[in-house]
Design an enzyme around this catalytic site. Structure first.
Site, PDB file in Angstrom:
ATOM      1  CG  ASP A  62      -1.583   1.277   1.495  1.00 48.93           C
ATOM      2  OD1 ASP A  62      -2.265   1.726   0.562  1.00 48.93           O
ATOM      3  OD2 ASP A  62      -1.452   1.849   2.587  1.00 48.93           O
ATOM      4  CG  ASP A  84      -1.107   1.995   7.032  1.00 51.44           C
ATOM      5  OD1 ASP A  84      -1.539   1.921   5.864  1.00 51.44           O
ATOM      6  OD2 ASP A  84      -0.937   3.081   7.618  1.00 51.44           O
ATOM      7  CG  ASP A 121      -4.116  -1.232   3.233  1.00 51.74           C
ATOM      8  OD1 ASP A 121      -4.441  -1.023   2.056  1.00 51.74           O
ATOM      9  OD2 ASP A 121      -3.380  -0.467   3.882  1.00 51.74           O
TER      10      ASP A 121
END
Length: 641
Positions: free
Chosen positions: A330, A523, A527
Site C-alpha cells: 500500500d 496499514d 487494506d
C-alpha cells in the site's frame, strides 16, 4: 504428577538395579535378587510408566497410535516377560523396562526445560509491566494499582518511571526507551500528541498522557497474546509429520514382531535374546524427536521475532514465506509517511509561509495542517486575519494587514496570474507529483508552496533489500497514476497499480497470485481484505486494529525494513524445522537396523536401555538445534545507512 517428579522417581528406583549390573561381575548381588528388582520395577511401571500406557490406550481406542504407544509396548513387554522368566527360572531383564522409562523421561525433562527457555522472551515482557500508575483524580495525582486505570484517565509519568498503559501525550515531553517492546535500541523523543506504549521506560522529562488502551488492549498484552498463539500453532508441514507418525508406529510394531520371529524361529536364538532385539527396535524407533522438530523451532523463532519487534502469528505464515514471489505495498502510511508535508517554497520563505499560515490557521483542510506544521518548525508566527472565507474546491481567503490574502489552487485566481517563472516552477513541481498551492496578497502572487506525502526515509532501502532477494515489488494504491509513479520512482518499486478502489485491492492481489505467492504490506482499514487474501499479510504496527488483526505478521516498529527481516527470520525458522525433521528421520532409519541385530555378527548391538538412552539424546539434539536458532545469524539484505 509432573514429568520431572516422574523422572526422579524412576531414576531413584532404577539406581539399585544399575548398581547391581555394575557390581555383579565383582560378586555383589542386589539383596532379594529378582524379587527386589520386581518390586522396584513395579513402582516405576505404576508411577512413571503409567501415563505412557494410558496415552497409548486412549489412542488405540480411537484407532490411532502415537509415540507413547512404542514406549508403553516396549516397557510392558520387558516387564511382563521378566515376570514370566522369574516363574520359569530364566534370566530376567527388569532393568530394561526401568531404564527405558528413565531415559525417555530424561528426554522429556530436557524438552520441557528447553520449551520454558524458549518462552522466556514472552514472560520477560510480561514481568516488565508497571505495577501502578499516578492518575489524576479530582485536582491531584493519586497512585493506583494498574488494574484500576480507566480509559481516558490522565496519567503522570516522571523520569525513571515506566509508562503504565498505552496513550497519547497531552502535556510535556521526554525521551523514552521502547526497546523492550519494539526492539529498537535508540531512545525516542516524545512530545504532545505523540503516542506512548505501556511498559516502556521514561528517561528524562515529566509528561502527562491520556490512556487510550488498557488491560488486554495494550500493545504489550497483544504482543504476548499473539506470540503465545503462534507458539501453540502448527505449520502445515507438521500435518505431514503427524501423518507419518500415524503410519510409522504400526510399521515399527510389525518390524519388531518380524525381528523377534527372525531371531527366534530362523536364527534359533533364545526367546530372551529375540525379545531383547524386538524391544530394542520398539524403543529406538520411538519418533519423539520427530514430534519435537516443528513445535520447538516454531516456539524459538516466534519468541526471537518478538524481541526484534516482529510478531509472527502462526506456523502457516512461516511456511508460506518461503514461496513468496511478489511483495505488494500500500502507498499511504506504508511506503509514505501518511501525512502531507511541505517540500518546497518558491519565493520569500518568511513572507510566503507567514501569509499562508495566517490564512490556513482557521482551515481544517489536511494541506493546511502541513503548512502550519512547517511554519511552526520555522518559528514563524501567524498574523491576525479578518473576513475568513473557505472557497470549496479552490482554497481560502481573508483580510490580512488591511489587504486581501489568498491561498489555494489556480482555480482561486481571478485577476492575478502566474508569471512565466512561477508557471515553470509550478509545472516542474507538479511533474514530481507534488500538490502546488499559490499564495498571494492584493491580487499579486508572492509565491508557491509544494506539498507531498513523502516516502519514509527507510522505504528505499527496504525495497532494495527485497529486490536483492529476487522478489518483485508492486505498489497498489487508490492515488492517481502520476502521483503513484513518482513515489514508486523515488523508492525503486518495480510496478505500479494505481486508481484502485479500496474494495478492489483484494481482487488485484488475487490477480497477482496467478504468477506465484504474494505478500501484501499495508496499514489501513481498506487494506484488511488484501491482507487476508494475500498468502502472507504483513501489517504495520502503527496501522488500524483491523489491519493488524488481518495480517499474519505485524511489524511493531512500523519500519518497512522489517519486512525483509521478517522474511529472513521466517525462512531461517522454517529451514531449522526442515533440518530438525531430517535428523529425526535419519536417526530412526539408522537406529532400527542396529537395534534389530543386523550387525550382531560384528558386535554392534543395542540393548533396550541403551536404545532408550539414544532416543533421549536424539530428542535432546533436536530441541538443542531449535534453541540454537536464538544464536543463528538472521541475514538481512538491508544495507546499512
Amino acid at each position: 504428577m509432573t514429568i520431572t517428579k516422574r523422572f526422579w522417581i524412576s531414576l531413584i528406583f532404577s539406581l539399585p538395579m544399575l548398581a547391581n549390573m555394575i557390581l555383579m561381575p565383582f560378586g555383589w548381588m542386589l539383596p532379594g535378587g529378582d524379587w527386589t528388582q520386581l518390586a522396584l520395577t513395579t513402582v516405576i511401571m505404576l508411577v512413571a510408566t503409567g501415563p505412557f500406557v494410558q496415552s497409548a490406550w486412549s489412542s488405540f481406542k480411537k484407532h490411532h497410535s502415537n509415540m507413547d504407544t512404542l514406549v508403553a509396548i516396549g516397557t510392558a513387554t520387558a516387564y511382563l516377560y521378566s515376570i514370566y522368566a522369574m516363574a520359569t527360572q530364566q534370566p530376567v531383564f527388569f532393568e530394561s523396562a526401568a531404564f527405558v522409562t528413565t531415559f525417555v523421561l530424561l528426554g522429556q525433562v530436557f524438552e520441557e526445560r528447553m520449551r520454558n527457555n524458549a518462552s522466556n522472551a514472552v514472560e520477560k515482557l510480561v514481568n516488565l509491566q508497571a505495577k501502578d500508575a499516578e492518575v489524576l483524580r479530582g485536582n491531584e495525582f493519586v497512585k493506583v494499582p494498574l488494574a484500576e486505570v480507566e480509559l481516558n484517565d490522565v496519567i503522570r509519568v516522571k523520569p525513571g518511571q515506566k509508562v503504565p498503559v498505552d496513550g497519547v501525550i497531552v502535556k510535556g515531553s521526554s525521551t523514552l526507551d521502547e526497546s523492550m517492546v519494539t526492539g529498537e535500541s535508540m531512545p525516542v523523543e516524545k512530545s504532545v500528541d505523540d503516542a506512548v506504549i505501556g511498559s516502556t521506560m521514561n528517561s528524562t522529562g515529566t509528561f502527562l498522557f491520556k490512556a487510550n488502551k488498557i488491560g488486554d488492549q495494550t500493545m504489550l498484552s497483544q504482543i504476548v497474546d499473539l506470540v503465545k498463539k503462534a507458539q501453540n500453532s502448527h505449520a502445515p508441514i507438521q500435518k505431514l509429520t503427524d501423518k507419518v507418525s500415524d503410519i510409522f508406529v504400526p510399521v515399527v510394531l510389525i518390524l519388531a514382531i518380524l525381528t523377534f520371529l527372525t531371531w527366534y524361529v530362523f536364527l534359533d536364538a533364545s526367546i530372551a535374546r529375540a525379545l531383547i532385539f524386538a524391544v530394542s527396535v520398539v524403543v529406538i524407533a520411538c519418533p519423539c524427536a520427530l514430534g519435537l522438530a516443528t513445535p520447538t523451532a516454531l516456539m524459538v523463532g516466534t519468541g526471537r521475532g518478538a524481541k526484534m519487534g516482529i510478531l509472527i502469528k502462526n506456523g502457516e505464515v512461516l511456511e508460506a514465506v518461503n514461496d513468496v514471489k511478489t511483495v505488494v505495498f500500500d502507498k499511504t502510511g506504508t511506503i509514505t509517511v501518511g501525512k502531507p508535508q511541505v517540500t518546497d517554497i518558491v519565493g520569500d520563505q518568511q513572507q510566503v509561509l507567514q501569509v499562508a499560515a495566517s490564512l490556513e490557521e482557521s482551515s481544517e483542510h489536511p494541506l493546511a495542517a502541513a503548512i502550519l506544521a512547517r511554519a511552526k518548525t520555522a518559528t514563524i508566527a501567524a498574523l491576525p486575519v479578518d473576513d475568513f472565507k473557505a472557497i470549496e474546491g479552490k482554497g481560502v481567503s481573508a483580510t490580512i494587514d488591511g489587504q486581501t490574502g489568498f491561498v489555494g489552487n489556480t482555480k482561486l485566481l481571478t485577476t492575478a496570474k502566474l508569471s512565466d517563472e512561477l508557471e515553470q516552477q509550478a509545472v516542474k513541481l507538479q511533474n514530481e507529483a507534488k500538490t502546488v498551492v499559490v499564495v498571494g496578497v492584493a491580487d499579486e502572487i508572492i509565491g508557491l508552496i509544494a506539498i507531498q506525502d513523502m516516502p519514509k526515509p527507510t522505504s528505499k532501502a527496504a525495497i532494495a533489500a527485497l529486490k536483492s532477494r529476487g522478489l518483485k515489488t508492486v505498489m497498489l494504491t487508490g492515488d492517481n497514476q502520476r502521483v503513484a509513479q513518482a513515489v514508486a520512482d523515488q523508492v525503486g518499486i518495480d510496478d505500479v497499480i494505481a486508481d484502485v478502489l479500496p474494495g478492489d485491492k483484494a481482487e488485484q492481489v488475487q490477480a497477482l497470485q496467478a504468477t506465484g505467492k504474494v505478500a501484501f504490506v499495508g496499514d489501513g482499514i481498506n487494506d484488511a481484505p488484501a491482507l487476508t487474501t494475500a498468502d502472507v499479510g504483513i501489517a504495520m504496527g502503527s496501522g488500524t486494529d483491523i489491519a493488524i488483526d488481518a495480517g499474519g505478521i505485524v511489524l511493531v516498529k512500523n519500519d518497512l525494513r522489517d519486512v525483509d527481516r521478517a522474511l529472513a527470520l521466517s525462512k531461517k525458522t522454517f529451514n531449522r524445522i526442515k533440518l530438525n525433521l531430517f535428523w529425526a528421520f535419519i536417526y530412526n532409519v539408522l537406529g532400527i537396523p542396529v537395534a534389530a541385530g543386523i550387525f550382531f555378527a560384528i558386535g554392534l548391538t543395542l540393548s533396550p536401555e541403551l536404545a532408550g538412552l539414544a532416543m533421549a539424546f536424539s530428542s535432546l539434539s533436536v530441541v538443542t538445534s531449535s534453541v540454537l536458532l536464538n544464536k543463528a545469524k538472521i541475514t538481512s539484505k538491508v544495507q546499512p545507512a
